[in-house]
Enzyme design. Sequence first.
Site, PDB file in Angstrom:
ATOM      1  CG  ASP A  79      28.756-140.165  28.972  1.00 20.99           C
ATOM      2  OD1 ASP A  79      29.037-140.704  30.063  1.00 20.99           O
ATOM      3  OD2 ASP A  79      27.708-140.418  28.341  1.00 20.99           O
ATOM      4  CB  SER A  80      30.879-139.000  34.211  1.00 26.03           C
ATOM      5  OG  SER A  80      32.232-139.372  34.063  1.00 26.03           O
ATOM      6  CG  ASP A 131      31.410-143.177  27.922  1.00 20.96           C
ATOM      7  OD1 ASP A 131      30.937-144.299  27.678  1.00 20.96           O
ATOM      8  OD2 ASP A 131      31.361-142.638  29.049  1.00 20.96           O
ATOM      9  CE  LYS A 141      31.892-146.264  30.048  1.00 19.69           C
ATOM     10  NZ  LYS A 141      30.483-145.834  30.005  1.00 19.69           N
ATOM     11  CD  GLU A 169      25.774-144.792  29.416  1.00 22.21           C
ATOM     12  OE1 GLU A 169      24.533-144.648  29.464  1.00 22.21           O
ATOM     13  OE2 GLU A 169      26.576-144.013  29.968  1.00 22.21           O
ATOM     14  CD  GLU A 223      26.860-146.141  36.648  1.00 23.08           C
ATOM     15  OE1 GLU A 223      27.375-146.113  35.509  1.00 23.08           O
ATOM     16  OE2 GLU A 223      26.582-145.112  37.293  1.00 23.08           O
TER      17      GLU A 223
HETATM   18  O1  KIV Z   1      30.997-141.770  32.112  1.00 25.22           O
HETATM   19  C1  KIV Z   1      31.478-142.393  33.081  1.00 25.22           C
HETATM   20  O2  KIV Z   1      32.268-141.859  33.864  1.00 25.22           O
HETATM   21  C2  KIV Z   1      31.076-143.778  33.269  1.00 25.22           C
HETATM   22  C3  KIV Z   1      31.522-144.454  34.527  1.00 25.22           C
HETATM   23  C4  KIV Z   1      30.652-144.041  35.631  1.00 25.22           C
HETATM   24  C5  KIV Z   1      31.557-145.924  34.375  1.00 25.22           C
HETATM   25  O3  KIV Z   1      30.418-144.324  32.454  1.00 25.22           O
END
Ligand code: KIV
Length: 312
Positions: free
Chosen positions: A67-68, A106, A137, A139, A212
């Site tokens: 989600d970055s 994510d 993924k 968090e 992280e």
């Molecule tokens: O969203 C993302 O790119 C991430 C990485 C920094 C692990 O969660």
Amino acid sequence: MNIAKRSLGAFSKRFYSSSKIVPKHNTIQDIRDKYNAGTPLSMCTAYDFITATWVNKANCDLLLVGDSLAMTSLGYDSTITLSLDEFKYHVSSVCRAEGPSLVVADMPFGTFESDISDGLKNAIDIMKLHSKVTSIKVEVGSYIKDKYAMRFIQELCSRGIPVMAHIGLTPQKVHSLGGYKVQGNKSLLQMQELFETAKQLQKIGCWSIVIECVPHKMAQFITSKLSIPTIGIGAGNGTSGQVLVISDLLGMQGESVPKFVKQTVNIRDIATKGLKEYITSVEDRTFPEKDSHTFKVKDDLWNEFLSSTNHK
Ligand code: KIV
């Protein structure tokens, strides 16, 4: 050997009826095998077809649609604003790229926090976008404070949805963490909670964990006590693998990158130079060149055309 090639071999025998059962990309088992062999795992983010093509062509083990992308590709100032529809659009385009990298997607902020069944539905929708999406993924904060995320992850795992957990600095919780800060270095309690969280995540069924911005000693210690791979970012080289955000790694944006990033190339400078060269060549009419960039018409046809329009 390319691990995707090995999995092709493994799947060449048909175990169930289907005309199309050969995954042309790494499987979780391939990643586990590499981890068990003690070989470090490479992971990189990609946000669209073109960046996904590069990541696959480079034979990166894992590809994260993180989600970055909210900040790196869409210009938001945090990952919190990203909508599920925007995210899905990017996941689909990434999956259209062929190649060996195992795709992890994510769960963006707001897609699972309101209630478990809503989160499960959204996770399933993301998995259904493309057969290449192999894992979700999520968090997660400390297992004590973030019991909800632990429960959600358990529900996913119990339904056979592979989960890569993400601990330490979790950008979706930037406000409750008080900023983008190193985690697991403030107090004994914080360190114990981080370690315990990782152990609990393994216990409830996660197949891997992203760690992280955690002191390298902590990340190495956690890794040594787990039997699933850890993928570090800003966590030193004692983890089972590394992940970086593609725009940091390849220098696609501004000059400043986080301390933990190794920038291997500066694509922004190369791209800007290329664009400036293009603009100059347009302005001085050296582009397009007559022979290499243009198409021809036969002389007799051309003359016929001119006569027809009375322009000799
Ligand atoms: O969203 C993302 O790119 C991430 C990485 C920094 C692990 O969660």
